[in-house]
Design a protein around this motif. Structure first.
Motif, PDB file in Angstrom:
ATOM      1  N   LEU A 307      35.733  52.088  46.181  1.00  0.00           N
ATOM      2  CA  LEU A 307      35.007  52.310  44.931  1.00  0.00           C
ATOM      3  C   LEU A 307      33.953  53.397  45.095  1.00  0.00           C
ATOM      4  N   SER A 308      33.317  53.414  46.264  1.00  0.00           N
ATOM      5  CA  SER A 308      32.329  54.457  46.525  1.00  0.00           C
ATOM      6  C   SER A 308      32.989  55.834  46.563  1.00  0.00           C
ATOM      7  N   LEU A 309      34.183  55.919  47.142  1.00  0.00           N
ATOM      8  CA  LEU A 309      34.888  57.195  47.210  1.00  0.00           C
ATOM      9  C   LEU A 309      35.234  57.739  45.833  1.00  0.00           C
ATOM     10  N   CYS A 310      35.528  56.828  44.893  1.00  0.00           N
ATOM     11  CA  CYS A 310      35.895  57.308  43.551  1.00  0.00           C
ATOM     12  C   CYS A 310      34.682  57.406  42.623  1.00  0.00           C
ATOM     13  N   GLY A 311      33.480  57.160  43.170  1.00  0.00           N
ATOM     14  CA  GLY A 311      32.265  57.332  42.388  1.00  0.00           C
ATOM     15  C   GLY A 311      31.871  56.147  41.542  1.00  0.00           C
ATOM     16  N   ALA A 312      32.509  54.990  41.735  1.00  0.00           N
ATOM     17  CA  ALA A 312      32.155  53.801  40.953  1.00  0.00           C
ATOM     18  C   ALA A 312      30.854  53.211  41.491  1.00  0.00           C
ATOM     19  N   PRO A 313      29.946  52.796  40.623  1.00  0.00           N
ATOM     20  CA  PRO A 313      28.670  52.243  41.089  1.00  0.00           C
ATOM     21  C   PRO A 313      28.843  50.821  41.608  1.00  0.00           C
ATOM     22  N   PRO A 314      27.922  50.349  42.467  1.00  0.00           N
ATOM     23  CA  PRO A 314      27.955  48.938  42.878  1.00  0.00           C
ATOM     24  C   PRO A 314      27.898  48.032  41.658  1.00  0.00           C
ATOM     25  N   GLY A 315      28.555  46.887  41.756  1.00  0.00           N
ATOM     26  CA  GLY A 315      28.596  45.966  40.626  1.00  0.00           C
ATOM     27  C   GLY A 315      29.733  46.225  39.667  1.00  0.00           C
ATOM     28  N   SER A 316      30.679  47.079  40.076  1.00  0.00           N
ATOM     29  CA  SER A 316      31.828  47.368  39.215  1.00  0.00           C
ATOM     30  C   SER A 316      32.851  46.242  39.279  1.00  0.00           C
ATOM     31  N   ARG A 317      33.519  46.044  38.166  1.00  0.00           N
ATOM     32  CA  ARG A 317      34.648  45.109  38.093  1.00  0.00           C
ATOM     33  C   ARG A 317      35.925  45.908  38.272  1.00  0.00           C
ATOM     34  N   VAL A 318      36.895  45.329  38.976  1.00  0.00           N
ATOM     35  CA  VAL A 318      38.097  46.067  39.338  1.00  0.00           C
ATOM     36  C   VAL A 318      39.339  45.307  38.908  1.00  0.00           C
ATOM     37  N   ARG A 319      40.259  46.014  38.276  1.00  0.00           N
ATOM     38  CA  ARG A 319      41.573  45.442  37.982  1.00  0.00           C
ATOM     39  C   ARG A 319      42.536  45.873  39.081  1.00  0.00           C
ATOM     40  N   VAL A 320      43.286  44.910  39.597  1.00  0.00           N
ATOM     41  CA  VAL A 320      44.246  45.159  40.672  1.00  0.00           C
ATOM     42  C   VAL A 320      45.646  45.094  40.068  1.00  0.00           C
ATOM     43  N   VAL A 321      46.437  46.120  40.294  1.00  0.00           N
ATOM     44  CA  VAL A 321      47.776  46.205  39.699  1.00  0.00           C
ATOM     45  C   VAL A 321      48.820  46.200  40.806  1.00  0.00           C
ATOM     46  N   SER A 322      49.787  45.306  40.670  1.00  0.00           N
ATOM     47  CA  SER A 322      50.849  45.134  41.661  1.00  0.00           C
ATOM     48  C   SER A 322      52.119  45.847  41.228  1.00  0.00           C
ATOM     49  N   MET A 323      52.991  46.102  42.191  1.00  0.00           N
ATOM     50  CA  MET A 323      54.337  46.606  41.882  1.00  0.00           C
ATOM     51  C   MET A 323      55.262  45.490  41.431  1.00  0.00           C
ATOM     52  N   LEU A 334      38.995  41.649  40.170  1.00  0.00           N
ATOM     53  CA  LEU A 334      37.973  41.365  41.166  1.00  0.00           C
ATOM     54  C   LEU A 334      36.611  41.494  40.504  1.00  0.00           C
ATOM     55  N   PRO A 335      35.902  40.377  40.260  1.00  0.00           N
ATOM     56  CA  PRO A 335      34.547  40.477  39.729  1.00  0.00           C
ATOM     57  C   PRO A 335      33.645  41.218  40.717  1.00  0.00           C
ATOM     58  N   PRO A 336      32.495  41.701  40.264  1.00  0.00           N
ATOM     59  CA  PRO A 336      31.612  42.478  41.148  1.00  0.00           C
ATOM     60  C   PRO A 336      31.261  41.764  42.446  1.00  0.00           C
ATOM     61  N   GLU A 337      31.045  40.444  42.380  1.00  0.00           N
ATOM     62  CA  GLU A 337      30.657  39.701  43.587  1.00  0.00           C
ATOM     63  C   GLU A 337      31.726  39.803  44.676  1.00  0.00           C
ATOM     64  N   PHE A 338      32.978  39.897  44.274  1.00  0.00           N
ATOM     65  CA  PHE A 338      34.071  39.995  45.236  1.00  0.00           C
ATOM     66  C   PHE A 338      34.343  41.447  45.627  1.00  0.00           C
ATOM     67  N   ALA A 339      34.285  42.357  44.643  1.00  0.00           N
ATOM     68  CA  ALA A 339      34.544  43.763  44.940  1.00  0.00           C
ATOM     69  C   ALA A 339      33.501  44.328  45.902  1.00  0.00           C
ATOM     70  N   ASP A 340      32.252  43.849  45.805  1.00  0.00           N
ATOM     71  CA  ASP A 340      31.177  44.359  46.662  1.00  0.00           C
ATOM     72  C   ASP A 340      31.086  43.642  48.007  1.00  0.00           C
ATOM     73  N   ASP A 341      31.799  42.535  48.165  1.00  0.00           N
ATOM     74  CA  ASP A 341      31.698  41.774  49.404  1.00  0.00           C
ATOM     75  C   ASP A 341      32.363  42.551  50.550  1.00  0.00           C
ATOM     76  N   PRO A 342      31.685  42.705  51.687  1.00  0.00           N
ATOM     77  CA  PRO A 342      32.272  43.487  52.789  1.00  0.00           C
ATOM     78  C   PRO A 342      33.539  42.868  53.384  1.00  0.00           C
ATOM     79  N   LEU A 343      33.816  41.594  53.092  1.00  0.00           N
ATOM     80  CA  LEU A 343      35.031  40.962  53.606  1.00  0.00           C
ATOM     81  C   LEU A 343      36.253  41.265  52.742  1.00  0.00           C
ATOM     82  N   THR A 344      36.046  41.761  51.533  1.00  0.00           N
ATOM     83  CA  THR A 344      37.163  42.017  50.627  1.00  0.00           C
ATOM     84  C   THR A 344      37.841  43.327  51.006  1.00  0.00           C
TER      85      THR A 344
END
Length: 386
Positions: A307-323, A334-344
């Motif tokens: 997220l940092s590489l694409c310029g998204a700020p901390p606290g962003s929500r992320v949609r994950v798309v599968s094949m 991924l809610p912000p709490e999960f997207a920002d967690d270093p284990l994710t």
């Protein structure tokens, strides 16, 4: 030929049908139902989180514990429910007071609550058991029906407790009367069991069911988990698979496959380019809604770094798309709490090797305190949600 008189409550004089026995077993059953309901509610809120609620990402193994308890308490509830019904079924042959009175209305309310409670609880446990086997021989959606039945059970249970509260309180504690010999007018139990013996038998049966099923989430009991539908360490790379790549319609990736991130900046990577990004490791379990769980070692790129590489700020929500081709979980968020967690991680490796196709090759999500159905496999796109 004269027909025998229909049975009445007095036709069942065994001392094992005593209110004290019913109260003790009812306490155990009530505890199992309460644990099952609360842990099931947590699982439901994980998958359908309302906007006002925030699910924390830590403790990392919280969902593993709660869902293991959910399946364990549901399994133990089966013998407890059967024992509870056996202790009280003579009450069904008691005649309704006549003419109609307050007592008659109370009796009708009691029997109505029992009918709803037993029917809903039996259906809940039955469908829940088949869910652990991933067998759905019914036309209705399991998750929504399971959730609705849980609230019906709670409502019927509260009504039943309100009606029976005086009797429950009278027999909540053991009294000297419970230790006195059975009156001469009552024959001994046909089984030869005492009340204490029956309670020990029921407790032992519930414990046996628990011990022989909990091994799917507690490795120490794995060797004796004969009732567990899954062995957690059996599968590709030492991890079970619920939904295979074939079931999901995924056959692999072609030479032109790329992983993309859409956010303030759009980024695109080949698989080799993903491998060349900074890699991190997370030791996290896969915890399935069917109750099994297994710890594993994952390696990949932190979602927060992507997220940092694409310029998204901390606290962003992320949609994950599968094949994955269709299905209820072809996308997840991924809610912000999960997207920002270093284990994710966007995981590329599992237990020291490249992901197997059935485990989500070329990339999958792994995050702490999440149901397995939300650990999306075969990921090819992340979308930052404004």
């Amino acid at each position: 030929m004269k027909l025998p008189a229909p049975p009445t409550e007095k036709s069942f004089p065994s001392p094992l049908h005593h209110p004290r026995v019913a109260t003790v077993i009812g306490r155990w059953l009530g505890l199992a139902v309460a644990i099952c309901f609360l842990t099931g509610l947590f699982s439901h809120l994980q998958q359908d989180t309302p906007g006002w609620l925030t699910i924390p990402s830590r403790p990392a193994s919280l969902y593993r514990v709660t869902q293991g308890l959910h399946i364990l308490s549901g399994s133990v509830a089966v013998p407890l429910l059967l024992a509870k019904l056996w202790t009280v079924y003579p009450k069904l042959f008691a005649k309704l007071p006549w003419p109609p009175s307050r007592k008659a209305l109370t009796t009708i309310l009691e029997r109505g609550s029992i009918l709803v409670l037993v029917s809903a609880l039996a259906l809940e446990l039955f469908t829940g058991f088949l869910n652990t086997l991933q067998w759905y021989p019914w036309p209705f959606p399991f998750k929504q029906t399971h959730y609705a039945l849980a609230w019906i059970i709670v409502g019927a249970l509260l009504v039943h407790l309100a009606v029976k509260l005086p009797l429950i309180l009278a027999h909540w504690r053991r009294t000297p009367a419970d230790s006195t010999p059975v009156a001469d007018s009552l024959p001994p139990a046909i089984t030869g069991l005492t009340r204490r013996g029956l309670l020990r038998t029921v407790a032992g049966g519930g414990a046996l069911v628990g011990i022989t099923s909990v091994g799917q989430s507690v490795p120490a009991f794995g060797p004796v988990a004969v009732l567990a539908p899954r062995k957690p360490n059996v599968g590709p790379q030492g991890l079970p698979v619920n939904r295979t790549a074939k079931d999901a319609g995924v056959t692999g990736i072609g030479a032109n496959w790329r992983f993309t991130i859409t956010g303030p900046r759009k980024l695109s990577y080949t698989l080799d380019e993903l491998r060349n990004l900074e890699q991190n490791r997370s030791d996290l379990p896969i915890a399935c809604v069917e109750g099994w769980s297994q710890g594993a070692h994952w390696e990949g790129i932190r979602i927060r770094d992507l997220l940092s590489l694409c310029g998204a700020p901390p606290g962003s929500r992320v949609r994950v798309v599968s094949m994955e081709k269709g299905g209820f979980y072809a996308t997840s968020e991924l809610p912000p709490e999960f997207a920002d967690d270093p284990l994710t991680l966007l995981a590329l490796r599992l237990n020291g090797a490249e992901l197997a196709l059935d485990h989500g090759f070329p990339a999958r999500i792994i995050a702490p305190n999440r149901p397995g159905v939300l650990q999306t496999k075969w990921v090819h796109r992340l979308e930052v949600i404004a």
